[in-house]
Design a protein around this motif. Sequence first.
Motif, mmCIF file in Angstrom:
data_model
loop_
_atom_site.group_PDB
_atom_site.id
_atom_site.type_symbol
_atom_site.label_atom_id
_atom_site.label_comp_id
_atom_site.label_asym_id
_atom_site.label_seq_id
_atom_site.Cartn_x
_atom_site.Cartn_y
_atom_site.Cartn_z
ATOM 1 N N HIS A 44 0.928 -1.252 -0.012
ATOM 2 C CA HIS A 44 0.006 0.211 -0.159
ATOM 3 C C HIS A 44 0.818 1.281 0.051
ATOM 4 O O HIS A 44 0.325 2.269 -0.517
ATOM 5 N N ALA A 45 2.113 1.099 0.591
ATOM 6 C CA ALA A 45 2.815 2.466 0.663
ATOM 7 C C ALA A 45 3.423 2.677 -0.736
ATOM 8 O O ALA A 45 3.882 3.649 -1.355
ATOM 9 N N ALA A 48 1.703 4.572 -3.282
ATOM 10 C CA ALA A 48 1.900 6.196 -3.016
ATOM 11 C C ALA A 48 2.836 6.418 -3.801
ATOM 12 O O ALA A 48 3.099 7.483 -4.471
ATOM 13 N N ALA A 71 9.063 3.256 3.976
ATOM 14 C CA ALA A 71 8.061 2.481 4.848
ATOM 15 C C ALA A 71 8.461 1.362 5.641
ATOM 16 O O ALA A 71 8.377 1.311 6.594
ATOM 17 N N GLY A 74 10.725 2.708 8.445
ATOM 18 C CA GLY A 74 9.535 3.384 9.500
ATOM 19 C C GLY A 74 8.914 2.012 10.384
ATOM 20 O O GLY A 74 8.900 2.139 11.435
ATOM 21 N N ILE A 92 0.285 1.179 11.456
ATOM 22 C CA ILE A 92 0.467 2.376 11.488
ATOM 23 C C ILE A 92 1.048 2.913 9.809
ATOM 24 O O ILE A 92 0.523 3.802 9.161
ATOM 25 N N ILE A 93 2.060 2.258 9.505
ATOM 26 C CA ILE A 93 2.610 2.444 8.079
ATOM 27 C C ILE A 93 1.670 2.175 7.056
ATOM 28 O O ILE A 93 1.603 2.774 6.081
ATOM 29 N N SER A 95 -1.859 2.394 7.403
ATOM 30 C CA SER A 95 -2.826 3.335 7.179
ATOM 31 C C SER A 95 -2.035 4.690 6.539
ATOM 32 O O SER A 95 -2.664 5.365 5.892
ATOM 33 N N ALA A 96 -0.940 5.116 6.790
ATOM 34 C CA ALA A 96 -0.048 6.209 6.205
ATOM 35 C C ALA A 96 -0.104 5.905 4.696
ATOM 36 O O ALA A 96 -0.213 6.809 3.808
ATOM 37 N N GLY A 97 0.285 4.598 4.263
ATOM 38 C CA GLY A 97 0.648 4.265 2.807
ATOM 39 C C GLY A 97 -1.080 4.483 1.881
ATOM 40 O O GLY A 97 -1.045 5.040 1.065
ATOM 41 N N GLY A 99 -3.522 6.155 3.094
ATOM 42 C CA GLY A 99 -3.896 7.821 3.064
ATOM 43 C C GLY A 99 -3.234 8.570 2.058
ATOM 44 O O GLY A 99 -3.824 9.101 1.222
ATOM 45 N N LEU A 100 -2.031 8.165 1.914
ATOM 46 C CA LEU A 100 -1.206 9.111 1.134
ATOM 47 C C LEU A 100 -1.505 8.692 -0.400
ATOM 48 O O LEU A 100 -1.486 9.474 -1.456
#
Length: 265
Positions: A44-45, A48, A71, A74, A92-93, A95-97, A99-100
């Motif tokens: 998912h990251a 992005a 990622a 991280g 967490i990573i 979710s960030a991926g 979202g971005l």
Amino acid sequence: MELLQYTFMQRAFLSGILLAVITPFIGITIVLKRMSMIGDALSHASLAGVAAGLILGINPVAGAGVVCVFAALGIEKIRKKLPRYSEMAIAIIMSAGIGLAGVLSGYVKSSANFNSFLFGSIVSVSREELLLICLISVIVFLVLARFYREFLYIAFDENAARISGVPVQKLNFMFTLLTALTVSVASRTVGTLIISSMLVVPIACGMQLGRSYFHTLIWAIVIAVITTVTGLTLSFYVGVKPGGAIVLLEVICFLFSVLYRSIRK
């Protein structure tokens, strides 16, 4: 075989088989470390990174690779900060991926290019991408073969490995980079939504059939290669998506391996 007369299918088979060989090397350590979802987080990251590459006009695979590396680092950093809740790092990573990727995808001019990375496009692998896959495959194989015993020790008991003098921190850093690179190149070929399954499902099959770490790894590679070749063949003659076909075949192999083990018992 008729399908091997075409250059694009030759590249598809070569890249697919290479990925089928190296993903179990990565996957077995991931599974034994109870980090099976790391593939999802990195994939998912990588989306992005793909979106960023398309927006900036650079190679999307390069963008995916850069974001995947950050990622993965991280995740490793958060795991050290929260050792008792290390699985939170993946969430967490991820979710960030997500979202971005969601935000950046709105700025991509050609949604078709972006969507091709969701389920992959292994039959349209370019010569440059094939060379990149070959290079990363060789690096992954050589590094993991060189530190085979150390990664085996870390996978089963990281604390004991550290006490025994194994450079756990350096090897974890190295493994994290290799995982990120593997996921980034696989996102182009088999798709970001599918690479996580290729890291885990063959290992699950191997665990049903193998009696040791080594036998599990060999079974996983054999199953990954067979399902990849079969999936690509079906994609050519039947017209199904190769990435989806490969993963479904791996799941079928897992179900049969569970049935076989239960019958043996």
